[in-house]
Every structure is written in C-alpha cells, then in structure tokens.
Design an enzyme around this catalytic site. Structure first.
Site, PDB file in Angstrom:
ATOM      1  N   GLY A 214      45.912  48.854  91.032  1.00 17.76           N
ATOM      2  CA  GLY A 214      44.592  48.334  90.731  1.00 17.76           C
ATOM      3  C   GLY A 214      44.068  48.933  89.450  1.00 17.76           C
ATOM      4  N   PRO A 215      42.985  48.368  88.944  1.00 15.68           N
ATOM      5  CG  PRO A 215      41.275  46.885  88.449  1.00 15.68           C
ATOM      6  CD  PRO A 215      42.212  47.277  89.519  1.00 15.68           C
ATOM      7  N   PRO A 216      41.765  50.988  86.707  1.00 16.75           N
ATOM      8  CG  PRO A 216      41.958  51.750  84.529  1.00 16.75           C
ATOM      9  CD  PRO A 216      41.974  50.512  85.341  1.00 16.75           C
ATOM     10  N   GLY A 217      39.750  53.576  88.121  1.00 13.92           N
ATOM     11  CA  GLY A 217      38.438  53.867  88.685  1.00 13.92           C
ATOM     12  C   GLY A 217      38.080  53.107  89.937  1.00 13.92           C
ATOM     13  N   GLY A 219      39.371  53.736  92.888  1.00 13.15           N
ATOM     14  CA  GLY A 219      39.460  54.587  94.076  1.00 13.15           C
ATOM     15  C   GLY A 219      40.860  54.775  94.632  1.00 13.15           C
ATOM     16  CE  LYS A 220      44.951  53.071  90.526  1.00 13.44           C
ATOM     17  NZ  LYS A 220      43.679  52.696  89.871  1.00 13.44           N
ATOM     18  CD  GLU A 437      20.291  40.232  71.806  1.00 17.06           C
ATOM     19  OE1 GLU A 437      20.688  39.682  72.857  1.00 17.06           O
ATOM     20  OE2 GLU A 437      21.071  40.759  70.989  1.00 17.06           O
ATOM     21  CG  ASP A 513      27.117  37.436  70.206  1.00 17.79           C
ATOM     22  OD1 ASP A 513      27.151  38.192  71.185  1.00 17.79           O
ATOM     23  OD2 ASP A 513      26.120  37.283  69.479  1.00 17.79           O
TER      24      ASP A 513
END
Ligand code: ADP
Ligand code: MG
Ligand code: ZN
Length: 619
Positions: A214-217, A219-220, A437, A513
């Site tokens: 899974g992606p970093p961070g 909770g692995k 904006e 953008d």
C-alpha cells in the site's frame, strides 16, 4: 515480564573503536607529562652555574645534557653518579670548556625527557597498542566472516533483528483504525499461531508469508506491530535496509542468522519492513552493480523454502513498491498472500482521526465527519499529523483544547504548507490572485457534477501557493464520469481564464493548474479510453502506482503525436468553456473577487450566499 526488546544470543557490549584509542592516548599523555618527569625530578640536585663550571674543570662531569634554559649533568662524586641540574647562563665558551674536560655533550630541545623515555613513551607504547588493537580487530572480523566460532566475541554477522515480546509494542488492532480487510486477514494468522491444531486437523496450511502492500503512511508498519501485540509469540522485526551491509556476504549471513533464531523461537513472527530494498527484481545483465543485494535475496528465498510452516513461523513483509519486487518472492510458497493496505475512505479517515484525537484534548464541538471530508486523499500518517498540528496550534494560541478551526487550519497546513504571514503581495498581485481563485471557484460552482467549494483563501503558503480553492466532495466517489473529468479540467483552467478576462494578460500563477489539467486530460485519453479515436486501447501503463505513479508510453511515435494533439484539444475546449462561464457571470466574478480581496479567506457558505443573492453593482 521483560518489557525491553531482548537481544538474541549473547553478544558483548560493543564499544566503538575510538574509545580504545582515546584510553591509550590518555595513558601516554599522563605518563609523559606527570609521572616520568616527577620520578626523575626527585633524584636531581639543583646547583648553580659556578659549581657546575668548577665540576667541569675538575673533570667530574661525565655527561651533560644542554637544554634550552637549563643543563642536566652527571657528576661523579665519591665514586657515585649524581644527577644535577643548573640554570643555563649565556656562556659562548661553554661548549669549548666541556669539550676540553672530555664531557659527553647532548643538546636537547624544549623537552625534559631523556632519549630513552621519549622513545618508550612516544613510540614503543603506541605501536604496541596499535598492534594489539589491530590483531584483536582482525580476529573479530575473521570470526564473523566465518559465520561461526563459539559465541562471545562475534557480533558482526548477527542480524539486528529485535525480538519483541508480547507487551513491548503495546499496539493492538484497536489502535489501527479503518483497514478492516487487512485486519481480518491478519487476525487469521494470529489465530493460527494461537490454535494451530484447529487448522492442522482439517489439513489447512497457513501461508508462509504475507505481504502488506500500500501507499506510504497507510499503517503497514503499524499493522505488523499490532500483530505482534496481539499474537502472544516472539516477534522479530527488521528493516530491509539493515541487510544491506558494507561487506559482501554479510547481508546473506544476517538472513541466515535471522531464520536460525526464528526457528529456535517458533512459533513466532518475522517482520521484514521495506522489503523492496532487498527484494528488487534481479536484472539478468551479467554485471549487476549489486552482487551483495542479490546474494541477500537468494539467501532469503532459500530460507523461505527451507522451513516448515507447520512449525509456526510466519513471515510478514511490507512494501510500497510491490511492482518492483522480484517475481520469485511472490511465488506460491513464499509471500503468497497479499494484504492490500489502501488509503482510508471517508469512514476510515474519521476513525483514524478519532483514534489519534484520543491523545489530545479537544473541544466538544469538533466534528470529525467534516474534517475527514475535507481531508480527501490523506493517509493515516497525514491524519495523525493533522491531529498533532491542531493540538500545536491550540497551544500556540494559548488554549487548553483544540477546536474545529484548529483542525481545519491544520488540514491546510498539511495540504498547502503553513500560512506565510510575512510575505507581502503588492496590491495588484493580491487582486490578480483574488480574481484567479474566484475564477476556479466560479467555474466549479456553475457546472453541474462538480464538487462544491469548501474554502477559498489568498493568504500565501510556505509551499509557494499564493492562494487556493478547496473543493470537497459530498460523498465518496469510486467512479468518475467523462463529464466530471472534463469539468475538473475546466475548473483548473478557470483561474487563468479569469486573469485573461479581467486583466487581458496572463501570469505564472497557473503553473500548478496547468500541470493538473494536463495530467487529467492525458489520463482520460491514454488510460481511460475516453476519446473516439483510440477507443479502448491503452497507450500508457502505470508504474509505481503507490508512489505517485509514473507512466510509460506504449505506442508508436505517430500515435503519440496524435495523442498529444488530442490532449491539447481537450484542454483547449475546457479552457474556452471556462472563459464562457466567467463571461456570463462577470458581475458575480467582480463581486466575489472584491469580497475575497477584502476578507482574504472565505468559506463555501459565504461564497454561495454572494453567488445566489441578487447583484447590486451595475456593470
Ligand atoms: P507505512 O508503514 O504504511 O508507511 P506507518 O505504519 O509507518 O505507515 O504509519 C505511520 C503512522 O501513521 C503511524 O505510526 C500512525 O500514527 C499513523 N497511521 C497510519 N495508518 C493508520 C491507521 N490505519 N490507524 C491509525 N493510525 C495510523
Ligand atoms: Mg512503514
Ligand atoms: Zn489556480
């Protein structure tokens, strides 16, 4: 109960080498400076220069040592040798007198030591120490290279795997929020370690290894620690990079050692974090730069084949680059179970926020649902960070608990960096940013199927953004329609469109953008099959899907040219559309931009209020 991580085997405390050198040096210095001179000083008689000259003339001085400001000499007195010392006087004839008297002369500069002592202290002792250290070191190395030798001194080839006993991590599954599927799969492994009988009776075999991807961070690592906390068995934890060693063959030795220990402690869990550092695909090219890594990987594969899963050794590993792993690792019988640990959804984000908010004081009015909604795409680590930032902000403002506003500001911090209070925009720049904006927000608001505006701000951020417009989806999306994607592109072009419309010139403010719009447009055509020309043919393949995703082209250069043209066309159409929308609503554009210019930050509600109330300015 022992709460400390235990170190397997017996290894002596490792003192760094320089400590020994320092000790040796200190001994030498002390000897040279205090002990030896003191010893000599005691037996030396002080005389005056005249006495000295008389003794010389009497032929009693056998030897004289001429120093910078004193003279040491050996005097024969009643058949005995006495050491004497006198102050040196400026006497140009001294040497001649000594020579005539047959005295042996020596000139010594600046030091009080006799030659013998300085040789012993200055050369022999250090050389002896170095020789001793060198021999001792090389002996140690030989032992560890051989991978054996009776315990005691060997600590070089040992793996640094730490054994965690039950309560040492203290992390339970309840500390991991969301990730229900992953928890379910891991629970089964924990259960097997507790009651292996239940499984072996039916003949079911546990998978030897499970790979958390899974992606970093997300909770692995946390999940693996939770497994350790839940399963009441020893837990070996080592990171892939710890196998990468200075000496060839060391990594492989570490793997061997790790599995040896694991076998002794079975049932137990072995966790290899960031396994991609050693598990990368082996490139077939003969001269691979990293023989060491390859050997380590081979050893790991061998060990995984070698042990019996029914003994209860379970291997967990984690990676965020599953596609770079060597296929041999993923073969059945090795890491044959893959446990996806994905970015959390709305519900997961809410739970993670709650878990972490338990550790800080918060006001009762905090709505986790809203915060979770605003933090789309945040990983567990990001959310933990957001909670901490909120607490820090509360402290900074001198409050006793964190409020909703703290959380919202900390989302901005995590997404766009800190507010940069001291950066001053010129009035003109500020006006341009305000129109830019509002351009984004207005285009978004006037399109159907577009996420509502949550917040607009023109306070510069440390990340370099001069302002930003935050849109938040009402509900989680899993599929995006072609229209939604087109609208997104239009929204991205809205900022630049407003600048063109109002100021008739363009600025560099739209670079991000442009990047985003191009990315979406390209993906629509090359990966999602959303163009008539290419139908459902993939032009690009994703790599590193968890790390931002590079893509590689897989089409001929002619096709690529057409592809590029189509991307430009797509963005252009949306840009025109955005301009048309703004032209139609130009009064609102002025009104909103003026309001934003004055207030610097406005909420989605304020924005909608102004948009929906009848205008009072004439054109
Ligand atoms: P990974 O190993 O996947 O890169 P980590 O396990 O190191 O990520 O997670 C980093 C931190 O993020 C954890 O220490 C924890 O504080 C927080 N975190 C991540 N995922 C979760 C989750 N599902 N529940 C609670 N906290 C989480
Ligand atoms: Mg990790
Ligand atoms: Zn913009």
């Amino acid at each position: 109960m022992d709460f400390k991580p235990k170190r397997p085997g017996h290894s002596p405390e490792k003192r760094p080498l320089y400590v020994y050198y320092l000790i040796a040096l200190a001994v030498i210095v002390v000897l040279n400076m205090f002990v030896l001179p003191a010893l000599r000083e005691r037996s030396i008689q002080k005389t005056d220069y005249t006495t000295f000259l008389e003794s010389v003339e009497d032929g009693k001085v056998k030897r004289a040592e001429i120093q910078e400001d004193s003279i040491l000499y050996e005097l024969t007195k009643d058949d005995e040798t006495v050491f004497c010392k006198t102050n040196r006087v400026d006497d140009p004839l001294l040497v001649e007198k000594l020579y005539k008297a047959g005295t042996k002369m020596e000139a010594v500069k600046a030091t009080n030591n006799s030659l013998l002592i300085s040789i012993i202290g200055g050369y022999l002792v250090p050389i002896a120490i170095f020789l001793f250290l060198g021999r001792w070191l090389s002996k140690k190395m030989m032992e560890s290279m051989g991978g054996g030798g009776p315990g005691g001194m060997m600590s070089f080839g040992k793996s640094n795997a730490k054994v965690y006993v039950k309560s040492s991590t203290g992390i339970k599954f309840t500390d991991v929020a969301g990730e229900d599927e992953a928890k379910e799969l891991l629970t089964e492994i924990v259960d097997f370690l507790h009651n292996p009988k239940k499984y072996t009776e039916i003949g079911a075999k546990m998978p030897k290894g499970a790979l958390l991807v899974g992606p970093p961070g997300t909770g692995k690592t946390l999940l693996a620690k939770a497994v350790a906390g839940e399963a009441e068995v020893p837990f070996f934890s080592i990171s892939g990079s710890e196998f990468v060693e200075m000496f060839v063959g060391m990594g492989a030795a570490k793997v061997r050692d790790l599995f040896k220990q694991a076998n002794e402690k079975a049932p137990c869990i072995v966790f290899i974090d960031e396994i991609d550092t050693i598990g990368k695909k082996r490139d077939g090219s003969g001269f691979s730069g990293n023989d060491e890594r390859e050997q380590t990987l081979n050893q790991l594969l061998t060990e995984m084949d070698g042990f019996d899963a029914s003994k209860g050794v379970v291997i967990l590993a984690a990676t965020n680059r599953p596609d770079s792993l060597d296929p041999a690792l993923l073969r059945p019988g090795r890491f044959d179970r893959r446990i996806p640990v994905e970015l959390p959804d709305q519900k997961g984000r809410e739970e993670i926020l709650r878990v972490h908010a338990k550790n800080i004081k918060i006001s009762e009015t905090v709505q986790f649902e809203t915060i979770a909604r605003a933090a789309v795409g945040a990983s567990g680590a990001d959310l933990a960070n957001i909670v901490n930032e909120a607490a820090l902000r509360a402290v900074r403002d001198g409050r006793k608990f964190a409020t909703q506003a703290d959380f919202e500001e900390s989302i901005d911090v995590v997404i766009a960096g800190y507010q940069k209070k001291n950066r001053v925009l010129s009035t003109k720049e500020k006006l341009i940013v305000a129109y830019h904006e509002i351009g984004h927000a207005l285009v978004a608001a006037k399109q159907t199927e577009s996420a509502p505006v949550h917040k607009i701000t023109i306070i510069p951020r440390t990340s370099g953004a001069l302002g930003y417009t935050m849109q938040v989806e009402d509900k989680e999306h899993f599929l995006m329609t072609k229209e939604e994607l087109e609208n997104k592109i239009a929204t991205f072009t809205g900022g630049r469109a407003a600048e063109e419309l109002i100021f008739h010139s363009i600025t560099t403010g739209a670079s991000n953008d442009i990047e985003q719009a191009t990315k979406i447009a390209r993906a629509m055509i090359s990966r999602y099959g959303m163009s008539d020309e290419f139908d459902m043919v993939a032009m690009e393949h994703m790599q590193n899907q968890y790390l931002g995703g590079d893509s590689s082209l897989s089409c001929s250069s002619e096709t690529q040219t057409i592809l590029d043209q189509k991307v430009v066309e797509l963005v252009k159409t949306q840009h025109e559309k955005a301009k048309a929308i703004l032209e139609e609503n130009i009064i609102k554009l002025h009104e909103l931009a003026k309001y934003l210019y004055e207030h610097e930050t406005i909420t989605g509600e304020e924005f909608m209020d102004i948009l929906n109330k009848p205008s009072n300015i004439e054109e």
